[in-house]
Scaffold this motif. Sequence first.
Motif, PDB file in Angstrom:
ATOM      1  N   ASP A  57       0.810  -1.216   0.000  1.00 28.55           N
ATOM      2  CA  ASP A  57       0.000   0.000   0.000  1.00 28.55           C
ATOM      3  C   ASP A  57       0.848   1.273   0.000  1.00 28.55           C
ATOM      4  OD1 ASP A  57       0.961   0.121   2.602  1.00 28.55           O
ATOM      5  OD2 ASP A  57      -0.989  -0.209   3.546  1.00 28.55           O
ATOM      6  N   GLY A  58       2.171   1.144   0.015  1.00 26.35           N
ATOM      7  CA  GLY A  58       3.060   2.300  -0.037  1.00 26.35           C
ATOM      8  C   GLY A  58       3.176   3.064   1.259  1.00 26.35           C
ATOM      9  N   LYS A  59       2.523   2.586   2.330  1.00 33.95           N
ATOM     10  CA  LYS A  59       2.524   3.329   3.586  1.00 33.95           C
ATOM     11  C   LYS A  59       3.728   3.028   4.470  1.00 33.95           C
ATOM     12  CE  LYS A  59      -2.519   3.800   3.768  1.00 33.95           C
ATOM     13  NZ  LYS A  59      -3.756   3.498   4.538  1.00 33.95           N
ATOM     14  N   TRP A  60       4.491   2.002   4.126  1.00 30.50           N
ATOM     15  CA  TRP A  60       5.646   1.602   4.921  1.00 30.50           C
ATOM     16  C   TRP A  60       6.810   1.265   4.010  1.00 30.50           C
ATOM     17  CZ3 TRP A  60       5.286   1.675  10.247  1.00 30.50           C
ATOM     18  CH2 TRP A  60       3.986   1.767  10.783  1.00 30.50           C
ATOM     19  N   LEU A  61       7.999   1.426   4.536  1.00 34.04           N
ATOM     20  CA  LEU A  61       9.216   0.977   3.878  1.00 34.04           C
ATOM     21  C   LEU A  61       9.863  -0.043   4.808  1.00 34.04           C
ATOM     22  CD1 LEU A  61      10.713   1.725   1.204  1.00 34.04           C
ATOM     23  CD2 LEU A  61      12.248   3.119   2.605  1.00 34.04           C
ATOM     24  N   ILE A  62      10.089  -1.247   4.315  1.00 33.98           N
ATOM     25  CA  ILE A  62      10.635  -2.329   5.134  1.00 33.98           C
ATOM     26  C   ILE A  62      12.120  -2.451   4.815  1.00 33.98           C
ATOM     27  CG2 ILE A  62      10.558  -4.805   5.605  1.00 33.98           C
ATOM     28  CD1 ILE A  62       7.496  -2.942   4.331  1.00 33.98           C
ATOM     29  N   PHE A  63      12.950  -2.630   5.847  1.00 32.68           N
ATOM     30  CA  PHE A  63      14.391  -2.673   5.636  1.00 32.68           C
ATOM     31  C   PHE A  63      15.051  -3.497   6.728  1.00 32.68           C
ATOM     32  CE2 PHE A  63      13.434   0.838   8.393  1.00 32.68           C
ATOM     33  CZ  PHE A  63      14.505   0.976   9.276  1.00 32.68           C
ATOM     34  N   ARG A  64      16.299  -3.850   6.505  1.00 36.46           N
ATOM     35  CA  ARG A  64      17.078  -4.612   7.483  1.00 36.46           C
ATOM     36  C   ARG A  64      18.228  -3.729   7.949  1.00 36.46           C
ATOM     37  NH1 ARG A  64      20.732  -9.567   6.638  1.00 36.46           N
ATOM     38  NH2 ARG A  64      20.611 -10.752   8.587  1.00 36.46           N
ATOM     39  N   ALA A  65      18.496  -3.741   9.233  1.00 35.89           N
ATOM     40  CA  ALA A  65      19.500  -2.823   9.768  1.00 35.89           C
ATOM     41  C   ALA A  65      20.099  -3.378  11.051  1.00 35.89           C
ATOM     42  CB  ALA A  65      18.886  -1.449  10.028  1.00 35.89           C
ATOM     43  N   ASN A  66      21.228  -2.788  11.451  1.00 36.73           N
ATOM     44  CA  ASN A  66      21.846  -3.115  12.738  1.00 36.73           C
ATOM     45  C   ASN A  66      21.985  -1.860  13.599  1.00 36.73           C
ATOM     46  OD1 ASN A  66      24.169  -1.870  11.503  1.00 36.73           O
ATOM     47  ND2 ASN A  66      24.718  -3.861  10.642  1.00 36.73           N
ATOM     48  N   ILE A  67      21.036  -0.943  13.450  1.00 40.12           N
ATOM     49  CA  ILE A  67      21.097   0.342  14.153  1.00 40.12           C
ATOM     50  C   ILE A  67      20.970   0.206  15.666  1.00 40.12           C
ATOM     51  CG2 ILE A  67      20.368   1.784  12.225  1.00 40.12           C
ATOM     52  CD1 ILE A  67      17.499   1.589  13.186  1.00 40.12           C
ATOM     53  N   GLU A  68      20.483  -0.955  16.120  1.00 41.30           N
ATOM     54  CA  GLU A  68      20.411  -1.209  17.560  1.00 41.30           C
ATOM     55  C   GLU A  68      21.481  -2.193  18.021  1.00 41.30           C
ATOM     56  OE1 GLU A  68      16.163  -1.014  19.280  1.00 41.30           O
ATOM     57  OE2 GLU A  68      15.945  -2.020  17.335  1.00 41.30           O
ATOM     58  N   GLY A  69      22.432  -2.501  17.143  1.00 42.50           N
ATOM     59  CA  GLY A  69      23.559  -3.333  17.530  1.00 42.50           C
ATOM     60  C   GLY A  69      23.570  -4.723  16.949  1.00 42.50           C
ATOM     61  N   LYS A  70      22.410  -5.218  16.503  1.00 41.35           N
ATOM     62  CA  LYS A  70      22.372  -6.512  15.833  1.00 41.35           C
ATOM     63  C   LYS A  70      21.368  -6.441  14.689  1.00 41.35           C
ATOM     64  CE  LYS A  70      18.928  -8.659  18.926  1.00 41.35           C
ATOM     65  NZ  LYS A  70      18.641  -9.848  19.763  1.00 41.35           N
ATOM     66  N   ALA A  71      21.489  -7.373  13.759  1.00 40.32           N
ATOM     67  CA  ALA A  71      20.633  -7.344  12.578  1.00 40.32           C
ATOM     68  C   ALA A  71      19.175  -7.568  12.965  1.00 40.32           C
ATOM     69  CB  ALA A  71      21.085  -8.397  11.578  1.00 40.32           C
ATOM     70  N   ALA A  72      18.302  -6.736  12.411  1.00 38.08           N
ATOM     71  CA  ALA A  72      16.869  -6.863  12.642  1.00 38.08           C
ATOM     72  C   ALA A  72      16.129  -6.345  11.419  1.00 38.08           C
ATOM     73  CB  ALA A  72      16.444  -6.090  13.892  1.00 38.08           C
ATOM     74  N   ILE A  73      14.854  -6.699  11.329  1.00 39.24           N
ATOM     75  CA  ILE A  73      13.994  -6.251  10.237  1.00 39.24           C
ATOM     76  C   ILE A  73      13.046  -5.192  10.779  1.00 39.24           C
ATOM     77  CG2 ILE A  73      12.275  -6.946   8.528  1.00 39.24           C
ATOM     78  CD1 ILE A  73      13.525  -9.778   8.683  1.00 39.24           C
ATOM     79  N   TYR A  74      12.962  -4.067  10.079  1.00 38.63           N
ATOM     80  CA  TYR A  74      12.180  -2.916  10.528  1.00 38.63           C
ATOM     81  C   TYR A  74      11.207  -2.478   9.433  1.00 38.63           C
ATOM     82  CZ  TYR A  74      16.012  -2.381  13.937  1.00 38.63           C
ATOM     83  OH  TYR A  74      16.944  -2.578  14.934  1.00 38.63           O
ATOM     84  N   ALA A  75      10.221  -1.684   9.850  1.00 36.62           N
ATOM     85  CA  ALA A  75       9.344  -0.978   8.925  1.00 36.62           C
ATOM     86  C   ALA A  75       9.247   0.471   9.390  1.00 36.62           C
ATOM     87  CB  ALA A  75       7.959  -1.610   8.884  1.00 36.62           C
ATOM     88  N   VAL A  76       9.319   1.406   8.450  1.00 40.53           N
ATOM     89  CA  VAL A  76       9.160   2.824   8.783  1.00 40.53           C
ATOM     90  C   VAL A  76       7.970   3.367   8.005  1.00 40.53           C
ATOM     91  CG1 VAL A  76      10.825   3.541   6.998  1.00 40.53           C
ATOM     92  CG2 VAL A  76      10.255   5.101   8.882  1.00 40.53           C
ATOM     93  N   GLU A  77       7.157   4.157   8.680  1.00 40.20           N
ATOM     94  CA  GLU A  77       5.954   4.736   8.064  1.00 40.20           C
ATOM     95  C   GLU A  77       6.362   5.864   7.127  1.00 40.20           C
ATOM     96  OE1 GLU A  77       1.458   5.463   9.767  1.00 40.20           O
ATOM     97  OE2 GLU A  77       3.173   5.855  11.077  1.00 40.20           O
TER      98      GLU A  77
END
Length: 441
Positions: free
Chosen positions: A415-435
């Motif tokens: 629906d274009g409302k989120w961007l899903i990405f993988r990152a280690n911004i909290e210290g370990k690899a995780a999957i995130y979504a940003v509105e």
Amino acid sequence: MRKHTLSLGLALVVATPPATAQVAAQVTAKPASWIDAKTGHRILRLSDAPGNYALYFNYNAYTPQGDRMIFQTADGISVADTKSWTVKPLLRRPGLHLLFAGHTTRTAYFSEQGKGGADAPVTIYAADIDTGKVRKIADVPKGSRIDTINADETLLAGQIAARDMPLQPNAAGVDIRTGQTAYAANWPDGRPMTYADAKEFRLNQRLDARIPMEIFTVDVKTGARRSIVKSTDWLNHLQFSPTDPTLLMYCHEGPWHRVDRIWTVRTDGSQKTKVHTRTMNMEIAGHEFWSPDGKTIWYDLQTPRGEDFWLAGYDVATAKRRWYHLERNEWSVHYNVSADQTLFSGDGGDSEMVARAPDAKWLYLFRPRAVPDVAGIRADNADALIEPGTFATEKLVDMSRQDYKLEPNARFSPDGKWLIFRANIEGKAAIYAVETGKPAR
């Protein structure tokens, strides 16, 4: 409920579940949520389970209805609801390799190495995303890699080399934090190269090896294989058109300034077409991907490398070209486009990468803008020329803590409302979504 302020500048609100909720939480996990302190956009952490892997940016991760997204963990395959972003396991099967979701059926395709290790055939399976029921598709020869499935899910496509050649000799190892190859090499005087230069050096060694390769298709119903491209070029990044079942895109891999990278071919081996022709030394093009309607191939274009940056589009029917210009800090490892094609994304990069950008550690939202004709006066041959444009840019996520050896591989939700990405911004690899839109204050 307690409020925690994380060191990366994000305000996180987390509710500690009661003991009675622990079992349920293992089945369906509700994501943690916070607002990025620098951009004002809401971020969800979908999964930090061990071995989490969100699919590469150009692989389909969604059901045809757009209601589910698949990803991999060390335990097998998990599924996220794209409305609530709750996560639950689909298939507990350690050791599998998730490939992609189907375009027409609610299917997650995956592969497994047969018993006997690297010398055994690779088996391709399909799992029903609703029930987890698994069926076998086909066996492919040892060393094969299946990259893509066509629009009507009748053909898989993959590639195989006559012999394996590890990019990093003597296995310098895998970076635990990023899951990526730990590239290393030295200059002739013994000085160590940066990670970025070492990677280019190893890619060039692989290209120069001129190992015979082929691209092949596999009939999903019968398992029959057909070779469609043979070459001693390094063949990679196969991507079927999302709408044309007979059209396949692939690349010649290697240092981008040496190779003619982006090609298309029909599944019968005909109509081999080069998408971009270099016009200057050190011009590079790559990280190509299809538009959702299958009409356009988009790719990172630099004229020349590391100096001038574009997101370039090629119309496969007309060969018409559209280029959107980017500033140095906006250059990104990968770009993507929303389903309605009104928005583009970029996942940024670090200062060692090709753009050498001082402030590019961001997730970006790009809104395309055409460059208008002055006073409405159009050149007589304008329709035969490249159509230029620029982007209105918005920052979505502060990625200042990201180690870009882990590529974010951002993708839009259906629906274009989120961007899903993988990152280690909290210290370990995780999957995130940003509105993509800012929440109401």
